[in-house]
Design a protein around this motif. Structure first.
Motif, PDB file in Angstrom:
ATOM      1  N   VAL A  10     -15.405 -19.756   7.100  1.00 38.40           N
ATOM      2  CA  VAL A  10     -16.622 -19.606   7.766  1.00 38.40           C
ATOM      3  C   VAL A  10     -17.639 -18.620   6.851  1.00 38.40           C
ATOM      4  CG1 VAL A  10     -17.716 -17.991   9.731  1.00 38.40           C
ATOM      5  CG2 VAL A  10     -15.950 -19.235   9.632  1.00 38.40           C
ATOM      6  N   SER A  11     -17.404 -17.595   5.626  1.00 41.05           N
ATOM      7  CA  SER A  11     -18.193 -16.908   5.190  1.00 41.05           C
ATOM      8  C   SER A  11     -17.577 -16.120   4.054  1.00 41.05           C
ATOM      9  CB  SER A  11     -19.300 -16.117   5.957  1.00 41.05           C
ATOM     10  OG  SER A  11     -18.278 -15.021   6.864  1.00 41.05           O
ATOM     11  N   GLU A  12     -17.956 -15.528   3.076  1.00 40.16           N
ATOM     12  CA  GLU A  12     -17.240 -14.403   2.368  1.00 40.16           C
ATOM     13  C   GLU A  12     -16.841 -13.136   3.002  1.00 40.16           C
ATOM     14  OE1 GLU A  12     -20.048 -14.030  -1.167  1.00 40.16           O
ATOM     15  OE2 GLU A  12     -19.314 -16.490  -1.822  1.00 40.16           O
ATOM     16  N   HIS A  13     -15.600 -12.671   2.686  1.00 42.36           N
ATOM     17  CA  HIS A  13     -15.300 -10.686   3.131  1.00 42.36           C
ATOM     18  C   HIS A  13     -15.119 -10.098   1.821  1.00 42.36           C
ATOM     19  CE1 HIS A  13     -15.636 -13.473   6.472  1.00 42.36           C
ATOM     20  NE2 HIS A  13     -15.592 -12.696   7.451  1.00 42.36           N
ATOM     21  N   ASP A  14     -15.577  -8.845   1.945  1.00 41.84           N
ATOM     22  CA  ASP A  14     -14.465  -7.651   1.119  1.00 41.84           C
ATOM     23  C   ASP A  14     -13.386  -7.709   1.832  1.00 41.84           C
ATOM     24  OD1 ASP A  14     -15.957  -6.380   3.151  1.00 41.84           O
ATOM     25  OD2 ASP A  14     -17.227  -5.328   1.426  1.00 41.84           O
ATOM     26  N   VAL A  15     -12.482  -6.718   1.393  1.00 39.45           N
ATOM     27  CA  VAL A  15     -11.758  -6.392   1.633  1.00 39.45           C
ATOM     28  C   VAL A  15     -11.882  -5.769   3.231  1.00 39.45           C
ATOM     29  CG1 VAL A  15      -9.733  -4.788   1.134  1.00 39.45           C
ATOM     30  CG2 VAL A  15     -10.114  -6.592  -0.740  1.00 39.45           C
ATOM     31  N   GLY A  16     -12.325  -4.887   3.021  1.00 36.46           N
ATOM     32  CA  GLY A  16     -12.953  -4.254   4.565  1.00 36.46           C
ATOM     33  C   GLY A  16     -13.259  -4.734   4.940  1.00 36.46           C
ATOM     34  N   ALA A  17     -14.216  -5.975   5.106  1.00 33.86           N
ATOM     35  CA  ALA A  17     -14.405  -6.466   6.551  1.00 33.86           C
ATOM     36  C   ALA A  17     -13.118  -6.992   7.317  1.00 33.86           C
ATOM     37  CB  ALA A  17     -15.641  -8.108   6.240  1.00 33.86           C
ATOM     38  N   LEU A  18     -12.260  -7.761   6.002  1.00 28.82           N
ATOM     39  CA  LEU A  18     -10.535  -8.241   6.751  1.00 28.82           C
ATOM     40  C   LEU A  18     -10.460  -7.217   7.470  1.00 28.82           C
ATOM     41  CD1 LEU A  18     -10.104 -10.657   3.578  1.00 28.82           C
ATOM     42  CD2 LEU A  18     -11.297 -11.112   5.741  1.00 28.82           C
ATOM     43  N   VAL A  19     -10.014  -6.137   7.010  1.00 26.17           N
ATOM     44  CA  VAL A  19      -9.547  -5.165   7.353  1.00 26.17           C
ATOM     45  C   VAL A  19      -9.960  -5.057   8.670  1.00 26.17           C
ATOM     46  CG1 VAL A  19      -9.018  -2.127   7.199  1.00 26.17           C
ATOM     47  CG2 VAL A  19      -8.624  -3.738   5.060  1.00 26.17           C
ATOM     48  N   GLY A  20     -10.889  -4.485   8.707  1.00 27.76           N
ATOM     49  CA  GLY A  20     -11.767  -3.988  10.043  1.00 27.76           C
ATOM     50  C   GLY A  20     -11.290  -6.084  11.621  1.00 27.76           C
ATOM     51  N   GLU A  21     -12.111  -6.133  10.573  1.00 26.27           N
ATOM     52  CA  GLU A  21     -11.555  -8.071  11.948  1.00 26.27           C
ATOM     53  C   GLU A  21     -10.101  -7.906  11.352  1.00 26.27           C
ATOM     54  OE1 GLU A  21     -13.484 -11.694  10.569  1.00 26.27           O
ATOM     55  OE2 GLU A  21     -15.093 -10.296   9.707  1.00 26.27           O
ATOM     56  N   LEU A  22      -9.282  -8.028  10.837  1.00 30.12           N
ATOM     57  CA  LEU A  22      -7.391  -7.948  11.244  1.00 30.12           C
ATOM     58  C   LEU A  22      -7.117  -7.273  11.545  1.00 30.12           C
ATOM     59  CD1 LEU A  22      -7.175 -10.551   8.455  1.00 30.12           C
ATOM     60  CD2 LEU A  22      -7.461 -11.298  10.621  1.00 30.12           C
ATOM     61  N   GLY A  23      -7.650  -5.490  11.928  1.00 31.62           N
ATOM     62  CA  GLY A  23      -6.787  -4.914  11.845  1.00 31.62           C
ATOM     63  C   GLY A  23      -5.187  -4.500  11.741  1.00 31.62           C
ATOM     64  N   ILE A  24      -5.683  -4.798  10.103  1.00 29.20           N
ATOM     65  CA  ILE A  24      -4.215  -4.832   9.128  1.00 29.20           C
ATOM     66  C   ILE A  24      -5.215  -3.461   8.271  1.00 29.20           C
ATOM     67  CG2 ILE A  24      -3.839  -6.525   9.358  1.00 29.20           C
ATOM     68  CD1 ILE A  24      -5.192  -7.720   6.639  1.00 29.20           C
ATOM     69  N   SER A  25      -4.432  -2.629   7.311  1.00 32.19           N
ATOM     70  CA  SER A  25      -4.343  -1.803   6.941  1.00 32.19           C
ATOM     71  C   SER A  25      -4.820  -2.491   5.556  1.00 32.19           C
ATOM     72  CB  SER A  25      -2.942  -1.185   5.968  1.00 32.19           C
ATOM     73  OG  SER A  25      -2.141  -1.614   5.448  1.00 32.19           O
ATOM     74  N   GLN A  26      -5.465  -1.511   4.339  1.00 27.78           N
ATOM     75  CA  GLN A  26      -6.111  -1.732   2.532  1.00 27.78           C
ATOM     76  C   GLN A  26      -4.978  -2.916   2.082  1.00 27.78           C
ATOM     77  OE1 GLN A  26      -9.055   0.712   1.732  1.00 27.78           O
ATOM     78  NE2 GLN A  26      -9.277  -0.589  -0.058  1.00 27.78           N
ATOM     79  N   SER A  27      -3.688  -2.276   2.110  1.00 29.53           N
ATOM     80  CA  SER A  27      -2.543  -2.299   1.629  1.00 29.53           C
ATOM     81  C   SER A  27      -2.267  -3.607   1.745  1.00 29.53           C
ATOM     82  CB  SER A  27      -2.118  -2.092   1.028  1.00 29.53           C
ATOM     83  OG  SER A  27      -1.489  -0.873   2.724  1.00 29.53           O
ATOM     84  N   LEU A  28      -2.331  -4.111   2.685  1.00 33.34           N
ATOM     85  CA  LEU A  28      -1.369  -5.719   3.030  1.00 33.34           C
ATOM     86  C   LEU A  28      -2.953  -6.711   2.965  1.00 33.34           C
ATOM     87  CD1 LEU A  28       0.451  -6.187   4.485  1.00 33.34           C
ATOM     88  CD2 LEU A  28      -0.512  -6.080   6.857  1.00 33.34           C
TER      89      LEU A  28
END
Length: 105
Positions: free
Chosen positions: A21-39
């Motif tokens: 759908v669109s570009e994401h940074d790690v922080g956005a993916l962490v927030g949307e997926l509810g996972i840790s940054q390391s994962l």
């Protein structure tokens, strides 16, 4: 890792879906997926090494997007099914259009 193993993991598929759908940074993916940054970073590394995603630096962030290269093994496996189903849907559409009453007469 083979192409099927890359997309076998549900979190990686979720990442790919979001990047479609669109570009994401790690922080956005962490927030949307509810996972840790390391994962998230671990899964992004796998996707990057497989050639599914690429990244670029924007300020202090690394932004990820899908590459234009599909997973060749997956595409080769899926292609015959897409063609088969596409042909079936085309025949269905033709049959339905032949059965439609002509409302213009």
């Amino acid at each position: 890792m083979d192409d099927f193993a890359v997309i076998a993991e549900p979190t990686r598929r979720s990442i790919v879906d979001r990047l479609r759908v669109s570009e994401h940074d790690v922080g956005a993916l962490v927030g949307e997926l509810g996972i840790s940054q390391s994962l998230a970073s671990k899964h992004l590394r796998v996707l990057r090494e497989a050639g599914v995603v690429e990244s670029r630096v924007v300020g202090r962030r690394r932004v990820y997007r899908l590459t234009s290269r599909p997973l060749p093994d997956v595409m080769a496996w899926v292609r015959p099914y897409v063609e088969l189903w596409g042909t079936s849907f085309d025949r269905l559409a033709e049959a339905l259009s032949e059965e439609e009453p002509d409302h213009g007469r």
